[in-house]
Design a protein around this motif. Structure first.
Motif, PDB file in Angstrom:
ATOM      1  N   ALA A  28      10.047   9.190 -13.680  1.00  0.00           N
ATOM      2  CA  ALA A  28       9.424   9.540 -12.404  1.00  0.00           C
ATOM      3  C   ALA A  28      10.195   8.933 -11.235  1.00  0.00           C
ATOM      4  N   PHE A  29      10.684   7.722 -11.403  1.00  0.00           N
ATOM      5  CA  PHE A  29      11.451   7.111 -10.326  1.00  0.00           C
ATOM      6  C   PHE A  29      12.761   7.852 -10.082  1.00  0.00           C
ATOM      7  N   ARG A  30      13.418   8.257 -11.155  1.00  0.00           N
ATOM      8  CA  ARG A  30      14.665   9.014 -10.978  1.00  0.00           C
ATOM      9  C   ARG A  30      14.414  10.308 -10.226  1.00  0.00           C
ATOM     10  N   ASN A  31      13.254  10.918 -10.436  1.00  0.00           N
ATOM     11  CA  ASN A  31      12.935  12.173  -9.749  1.00  0.00           C
ATOM     12  C   ASN A  31      12.530  11.966  -8.296  1.00  0.00           C
ATOM     13  N   ASN A  32      12.154  10.743  -7.944  1.00  0.00           N
ATOM     14  CA  ASN A  32      11.749  10.458  -6.559  1.00  0.00           C
ATOM     15  C   ASN A  32      12.175   9.021  -6.214  1.00  0.00           C
ATOM     16  N   PRO A  33      13.481   8.800  -6.023  1.00  0.00           N
ATOM     17  CA  PRO A  33      13.984   7.436  -5.863  1.00  0.00           C
ATOM     18  C   PRO A  33      13.751   6.826  -4.488  1.00  0.00           C
ATOM     19  N   MET A  34      13.315   7.617  -3.518  1.00  0.00           N
ATOM     20  CA  MET A  34      13.109   7.066  -2.178  1.00  0.00           C
ATOM     21  C   MET A  34      11.854   7.685  -1.566  1.00  0.00           C
ATOM     22  N   PRO A  35      10.663   7.255  -2.001  1.00  0.00           N
ATOM     23  CA  PRO A  35       9.428   7.817  -1.444  1.00  0.00           C
ATOM     24  C   PRO A  35       9.368   7.638   0.064  1.00  0.00           C
ATOM     25  N   SER A  36       8.817   8.629   0.731  1.00  0.00           N
ATOM     26  CA  SER A  36       8.736   8.598   2.193  1.00  0.00           C
ATOM     27  C   SER A  36       7.700   7.583   2.662  1.00  0.00           C
ATOM     28  N   LEU A  37       7.732   7.289   3.946  1.00  0.00           N
ATOM     29  CA  LEU A  37       6.726   6.418   4.549  1.00  0.00           C
ATOM     30  C   LEU A  37       5.332   6.979   4.296  1.00  0.00           C
ATOM     31  N   THR A  38       5.164   8.283   4.469  1.00  0.00           N
ATOM     32  CA  THR A  38       3.854   8.904   4.287  1.00  0.00           C
ATOM     33  C   THR A  38       3.342   8.732   2.865  1.00  0.00           C
ATOM     34  N   GLU A  39       4.219   8.935   1.877  1.00  0.00           N
ATOM     35  CA  GLU A  39       3.808   8.758   0.478  1.00  0.00           C
ATOM     36  C   GLU A  39       3.328   7.336   0.234  1.00  0.00           C
ATOM     37  N   ARG A  40       4.075   6.387   0.737  1.00  0.00           N
ATOM     38  CA  ARG A  40       3.728   4.986   0.502  1.00  0.00           C
ATOM     39  C   ARG A  40       2.413   4.634   1.200  1.00  0.00           C
ATOM     40  N   GLN A  41       2.250   5.099   2.405  1.00  0.00           N
ATOM     41  CA  GLN A  41       0.994   4.847   3.124  1.00  0.00           C
ATOM     42  C   GLN A  41      -0.181   5.480   2.395  1.00  0.00           C
ATOM     43  N   ASP A  42       0.001   6.694   1.891  1.00  0.00           N
ATOM     44  CA  ASP A  42      -1.076   7.363   1.146  1.00  0.00           C
ATOM     45  C   ASP A  42      -1.461   6.563  -0.094  1.00  0.00           C
ATOM     46  N   ASN A  43      -0.459   6.045  -0.807  1.00  0.00           N
ATOM     47  CA  ASN A  43      -0.741   5.249  -2.005  1.00  0.00           C
ATOM     48  C   ASN A  43      -1.522   3.984  -1.660  1.00  0.00           C
ATOM     49  N   LEU A  44      -1.150   3.335  -0.571  1.00  0.00           N
ATOM     50  CA  LEU A  44      -1.851   2.121  -0.164  1.00  0.00           C
ATOM     51  C   LEU A  44      -3.284   2.420   0.264  1.00  0.00           C
ATOM     52  N   ARG A  45      -3.473   3.532   0.945  1.00  0.00           N
ATOM     53  CA  ARG A  45      -4.836   3.895   1.369  1.00  0.00           C
ATOM     54  C   ARG A  45      -5.702   4.237   0.161  1.00  0.00           C
ATOM     55  N   ARG A  46      -5.120   4.898  -0.825  1.00  0.00           N
ATOM     56  CA  ARG A  46      -5.876   5.200  -2.043  1.00  0.00           C
ATOM     57  C   ARG A  46      -6.276   3.918  -2.771  1.00  0.00           C
ATOM     58  N   LEU A  47      -5.367   2.966  -2.812  1.00  0.00           N
ATOM     59  CA  LEU A  47      -5.678   1.690  -3.435  1.00  0.00           C
ATOM     60  C   LEU A  47      -6.802   0.982  -2.679  1.00  0.00           C
ATOM     61  N   LYS A  48      -6.707   0.967  -1.366  1.00  0.00           N
ATOM     62  CA  LYS A  48      -7.739   0.321  -0.554  1.00  0.00           C
ATOM     63  C   LYS A  48      -9.102   0.968  -0.793  1.00  0.00           C
ATOM     64  N   GLN A  49      -9.146   2.286  -0.782  1.00  0.00           N
ATOM     65  CA  GLN A  49     -10.422   2.970  -0.958  1.00  0.00           C
ATOM     66  C   GLN A  49     -11.003   2.692  -2.333  1.00  0.00           C
ATOM     67  N   ALA A  50     -10.136   2.635  -3.349  1.00  0.00           N
ATOM     68  CA  ALA A  50     -10.615   2.343  -4.703  1.00  0.00           C
ATOM     69  C   ALA A  50     -11.241   0.954  -4.765  1.00  0.00           C
ATOM     70  N   LEU A  51     -10.617  -0.012  -4.106  1.00  0.00           N
ATOM     71  CA  LEU A  51     -11.164  -1.363  -4.101  1.00  0.00           C
ATOM     72  C   LEU A  51     -12.494  -1.419  -3.363  1.00  0.00           C
ATOM     73  N   LEU A  52     -12.583  -0.732  -2.245  1.00  0.00           N
ATOM     74  CA  LEU A  52     -13.831  -0.714  -1.491  1.00  0.00           C
ATOM     75  C   LEU A  52     -14.938  -0.015  -2.283  1.00  0.00           C
TER      76      LEU A  52
END
Length: 481
Positions: A28-52
């Motif tokens: 999976a990393f080889r297929n997407n070696p440089m995730p965009s800012l938006t992707e990373r922000q989305d992942n962090l928001r999903r993590l935050k919501q899961a914790l809440l």
């Protein structure tokens, strides 16, 4: 025998699962070696919501694992810093990801120098039992911010939390982005032997050496967050109530089961009695009772409880005076796994409490004659993860800062440096290596890729062979001096 066979079978399943997920994350990393800012922000928001969404279930699971874990301690030390760390990262991630411009000497102009912060790939995180949520989420936040895939090995000593966290992460992320691995010590050993692109371990110094040895076989870079005996210095003139209150908080929090808990106190010899009396008062104000007090956390398991009881017996047998702080004079009994905070006076170097990291509610008091004597005492021992100084004299503060080494330090507080989003957290020497939290976490899990760029005009040709020309002599005249 049957239980051993079952455990081996379960371990084999966990290990096979680990190998399969590791390969999936690499692909999976080889297929997407440089995730965009938006992707990373989305992942962090999903993590935050899961914790809440699941914070109450997580707090309850931690409580079950400890047999009594203060709900407020879990909210303060596990949930809140996890959420705040995500918020801080979301606010600053854009600037952290921006390539850094660097100077180009006139010798190489026209050209540009930049440092690009590139994801490393697949990151491994090994989590201890004492703060199972925060010490899983903190590294995960840094890894996702840096654009990596992450595998997390949870502790076998927190089965309820580990199982719930796995379920939450499975419902939140695809396993080729975030995966949680459970299992016994043999699964952790196999996990540390995977050729990760970076491995972060939090735990004891002895196990940290094993992890580093396994990682070395793959040339895997490591961040080791270890422990050690973190001292607290009481200055000759600080108000004892101030020092005792803050040290009592730092030591009693999570029943001392904290890697940066004050491990022993260096106190002026003529102030020891006053400090003990004040500490007793401050502890009683926070914890007027222990047995049925949900604010006072239990020891994680019987093994750790017996280890701590052994430390007390060893100190007593070698002549120490034990001051047990049990304000309501309750009969706790081993069944509760609640251990009163116990001060140890008249210590000697051969006592286990003065040799091993205590990791529980036992606090030796070591008298000193001068501040320099206290500093030398610290410097004669392995470098600790944390150091605490209590005193309002700024010259004394600076003297301790300049003349000691530790992973981190608090002046007139305990534990709180760990919660600072814009401060790196890490050890030195026996207490670990590397840093994370905030920007340092992003940098730890990023490859700092140096890129030198030239366009059509090539100034370098002026120093190409054949050598000995007038241009060479001119270059040497101006740049070798």
């Amino acid at each position: 025998m049957a239980a051993t066979v079952v455990q081996l079978t379960e371990s084999k399943k966990h290990i096979q699962h680990t190998h399969r997920v590791f390969e999936a994350q690499k692909r999976a990393f080889r297929n997407n070696p440089m995730p965009s800012l938006t992707e990373r922000q989305d992942n962090l928001r999903r993590l935050k919501q899961a914790l809440l969404d699941h914070k109450d279930r997580l707090v309850d699971a931690i409580d079950r694992d400890f047999g009594c874990r203060s709900r407020d301690e879990s909210l303060i030390a596990e949930v809140m810093p996890s959420i705040q760390g995500i918020n801080y990262t979301l606010r600053h991630l854009r600037e952290w990801m921006a390539p850094s411009r660097r100077h180009v000497s006139i010798l190489f102009q026209p050209a540009s120098n930049k440092v690009y912060y590139q994801p490393k790939g697949v990151v491994g995180v090994i989590v201890p039992w004492n703060y199972p949520l925060y010490l899983a989420v903190g590294p995960l936040v840094a890894s996702l911010a840096a654009g990596n895939r992450t595998m997390i090995k949870m502790s076998e000593y927190t089965p309820h939390t580990s199982a719930l966290f796995r379920d939450i992460m499975e419902a939140t992320f695809p396993e080729d982005l975030v995966s949680v691995i459970n299992g016994e010590a043999d699964v952790a050993a196999d996990f540390s032997a995977r050729p990760f692109d970076h491995l972060l371990f939090t735990g004891s110094t002895s196990v940290g050496k094993l992890v580093m040895r396994a990682a070395a076989e793959n040339l895997t870079p490591v961040t080791l967050e270890l422990g050690g005996k973190s001292p607290a210095i009481v200055s000759p003139d600080v108000p004892l109530a101030d020092a005792a209150q803050r040290i009592a908080f730092g030591k009693a929090f999570n029943a001392g089961q904290t890697c940066v808990a004050p491990d022993y106190v260096l106190c002026p010899a003529d102030r020891v009695k006053g400090f003990v009396d004040e500490f007793r008062r401050q502890f009683a104000a926070m914890y007027p009772s222990l047995r049925d007090n949900d604010d006072y956390t239990a020891i994680i398991n019987e093994r750790q409880y017996e280890r701590l009881q052994g430390y007390l017996a060893d100190a007593r047998d070698k002549g120490a005076e034990l001051v047990e702080l049990n304000p309501a004079r309750e009969n706790l009994g081993a069944g509760t796994r609640k251990l009163p905070l116990t001060l140890v006076l008249r210590t000697t170097p051969d006592m286990k409490v003065m040799q091993d990291e205590i990791f529980g509610p036992i606090l030796p008091i070591v008298p000193y004659g001068s501040l320099d004597e206290a500093v030398h005492y610290i410097n004669d021992r392995p470098r600790p993860l944390a150091l605490y100084f209590f005193g309002y004299d700024r010259q004394q503060q600076q003297h301790v800062v300049d003349n000691t080494h530790s992973g981190g330090m608090c002046i007139n507080d305990a534990l709180m440096h760990v919660a600072q989003d814009d401060l790196p957290f890490g050890g030195i020497g026996d207490s670990g290596m590397g840093h994370y939290h905030g920007k340092e976490g992003f940098l730890t899990f990023s490859h700092h890729r140096a890129i030198f760029t030239k366009q059509k005009f090539n100034s370098g040709k002026f120093v190409y062979a054949p050598h000995g020309t007038a241009m060479h002599r001119l270059v040497y005249r101006f740049f070798i001096r």
